[in-house]
Design a protein around this motif. Structure first.
Motif, short mmCIF file in Angstrom:
data_model
loop_
_atom_site.label_atom_id
_atom_site.label_comp_id
_atom_site.label_asym_id
_atom_site.label_seq_id
_atom_site.Cartn_x
_atom_site.Cartn_y
_atom_site.Cartn_z
N PHE A 40 6.24 -69.21 -38.40
CA PHE A 40 5.67 -68.99 -39.58
C PHE A 40 4.22 -68.80 -39.19
N GLY A 62 13.92 -67.38 -37.84
CA GLY A 62 15.05 -66.95 -38.56
C GLY A 62 14.88 -66.72 -39.96
N GLU A 63 13.74 -66.87 -40.31
CA GLU A 63 13.39 -66.49 -41.73
C GLU A 63 12.64 -65.20 -41.60
N PRO A 64 12.86 -64.34 -42.69
CA PRO A 64 12.46 -62.85 -42.42
C PRO A 64 10.76 -62.97 -42.85
N THR A 66 6.88 -60.14 -43.46
CA THR A 66 6.52 -58.94 -43.65
C THR A 66 5.12 -58.92 -43.42
N PRO A 78 10.86 -55.86 -44.80
CA PRO A 78 11.20 -56.96 -44.41
C PRO A 78 11.51 -57.09 -42.59
N ASP A 80 13.69 -58.97 -40.17
CA ASP A 80 14.67 -60.20 -39.88
C ASP A 80 14.43 -60.51 -38.45
N GLN A 81 15.03 -61.64 -37.86
CA GLN A 81 15.02 -62.34 -36.66
C GLN A 81 15.09 -61.04 -35.50
#
Lengths: 115, 315
Positions: A40, A62-64, A66, A78, A80-81
């Motif tokens: 993050f 693992g969290e998308p 932008t 977005p 993704d991983q």
């Protein structure tokens, strides 16, 4: 799992090192700079590049996430991983951006004129 | 995993609240007071059901995240299908379904199509939505509004009435500021003030939006920066229920006549505030997942008036 984490950490450190190399060269000529997205946050959070540089963001979470510039000059779909987004900076300026899914994630690209 | 949390609330708004973790929450209307109850109990028969009898009003579904395929739940379509089956099995059908956002995971057209196909299996066909930030994450911010924008003329906020209850759908997932919370914006706030003006204070009001309309945890953006202004327009109403999703866990509080409630996800749990690097999917052992999809049971105790929340798990 620990080995995988160690590998990931090593990879992120290598990316950071590569980015730092790009950073140190940016005063003179355009380069490709990479910003990794991990836990993050954007790493490095702030970089300075020369006009014409293409910046690449890669998401390791693992969290998308932008990439949305505050002035709307660049916007990603977005990520993704392991997805990436690139944008070429053709105008000098200070570009602040945010993840539109997690606005606590912020970053800055400073684009300098070529020497 | 049972931890009663007592808190005070005013007598006239006393309600019995059961929030169903993985499978939505059904709300009934009793004497102008909205009463959420869990679906498992809603299916109960006989004296138990009659004791809870009311007008079934709506089911809240949230954070379906169609398109998510990671290990926290590789089958989010399956858990949504289970949720829909539970809703369809209700002996008394609610009139509405509210989806409080993050219909999809990545705002992809195919994800919206899959979600629509699954949601079309609901026997309750009146579906009202508000987007989550995962639904408006496409660069053009168009996929959600192409499908669900009509209700709001593509503004994202709208209102309607159902069985004497005034419903307000707000959008707080656009135009994030750096390090910011969700925000409503001045245009929407002005619209809200006008929308509520002139309505009787005895009208029950339900407000739904994706991100919490109070600050649950600012470092993760779990709140809405200008929600206080909206609250100012709502305090005069005798019964206000604010429903949100986003945080994939139940958090509830009551302030005066206003009940704040966040629903669980049908897809995967998230960590409790501040636990870990960020608000991502929480991977739990597969046999633990059903336990993360538990029920929250809020009971009323009198003398003195107090509500007791008991979290109970499904497994």
């Amino acid at each position: 799992v620990i080995a995988m984490k160690a590998k990931m950490t090593l990879f992120v450190l290598m990316l950071a090192a590569m980015t730092l190399c790009a950073h140190s060269e940016t005063a003179s000529r355009p380069e490709t700079a990479t910003i990794s997205i991990h836990d993050f946050s954007f790493s490095p959070t702030s970089i300075t590049v020369v006009v014409g540089t293409t910046v690449r963001w890669k998401n390791f979470d693992g969290e998308p996430h932008t990439i949305r510039s505050i002035d709307t000059s660049f916007r990603s779909d977005p990520l993704d991983q392991n997805d990436s987004f690139t944008f070429r900076f053709d105008k000098p300026g200070t570009y602040r951006y945010v993840c539109s899914i997690h606005p606590q994630m912020v970053g800055t690209i400073v684009v300098k004129a070529a020497n | 995993m049972s931890a009663p949390v007592p808190f005070d609330r005013s007598r006239r708004n006393a309600l019995k609240c059961l929030a169903f973790g993985g499978a939505g929450t059904v709300f009934t209307l009793c004497a102008g007071v909205l009463t959420p109850m869990d679906l498992a109990l809603a299916q109960a028969t006989g004296a138990d059901r009659s004791a809870r009898a009311g007008l079934p009003l709506f089911v809240q579904i949230s954070d379906t995240h169609i398109g998510f395929n990671k290990e926290a739940n590789p089958d989010v379509a399956g858990t949504l299908t289970q949720t829909i089956a539970l809703v369809n099995a209700l002996p008394q059908k609610p009139g509405l379904i509210l989806h409080t956002g993050d219909i999809t995971h990545l705002s992809k057209a195919a994800e919206f199509d899959t979600a629509a196909q699954l949601l079309s299996q609901l026997k309750v066909t009146e579906l009202h939505t508000t987007p989550g930030e995962h639904d408006v994450a496409d660069a053009s911010v168009s996929e959600y509004f192409n499908r669900y924008g009509k209700a709001s003329q593509n503004r994202g906020y709208y209102s309607f009435d159902h069985h004497g209850v005034h419903f307000v759908s707000l959008i707080n997932v656009l135009n994030f500021k750096p390090n910011g919370l969700g925000n409503l914006g001045q245009d929407q706030l002005e619209w809200l003030e006008k929308d509520l003006r002139g309505r009787s204070a005895s009208t029950p009001v339900v407000v739904f939006a994706h991100m919490p309309l109070w600050t649950v945890y600012a470092p993760w953006g779990w709140g809405t920066a200008d929600a206080d202004q909206a609250m100012g327009y709502l305090t005069r109403f005798g019964s206000v229920t604010l429903l949100n999703g986003h945080i994939h866990q139940i958090v509830q509080k009551v302030e005066g006549n206003i009940t704040f409630h966040t629903a669980r996800s049908t897809a995967y749990p998230q960590p409790s505030p501040g636990n870990g690097p960020g608000p991502g999917p929480l991977k739990v052992a597969s046999d633990e997942l059903p336990r993360m999809l538990g029920v929250s049971n809020v009971t009323l105790k009198r003398h003195p008036n107090a509500l007791t929340i008991t979290d109970a798990t499904l497994a």
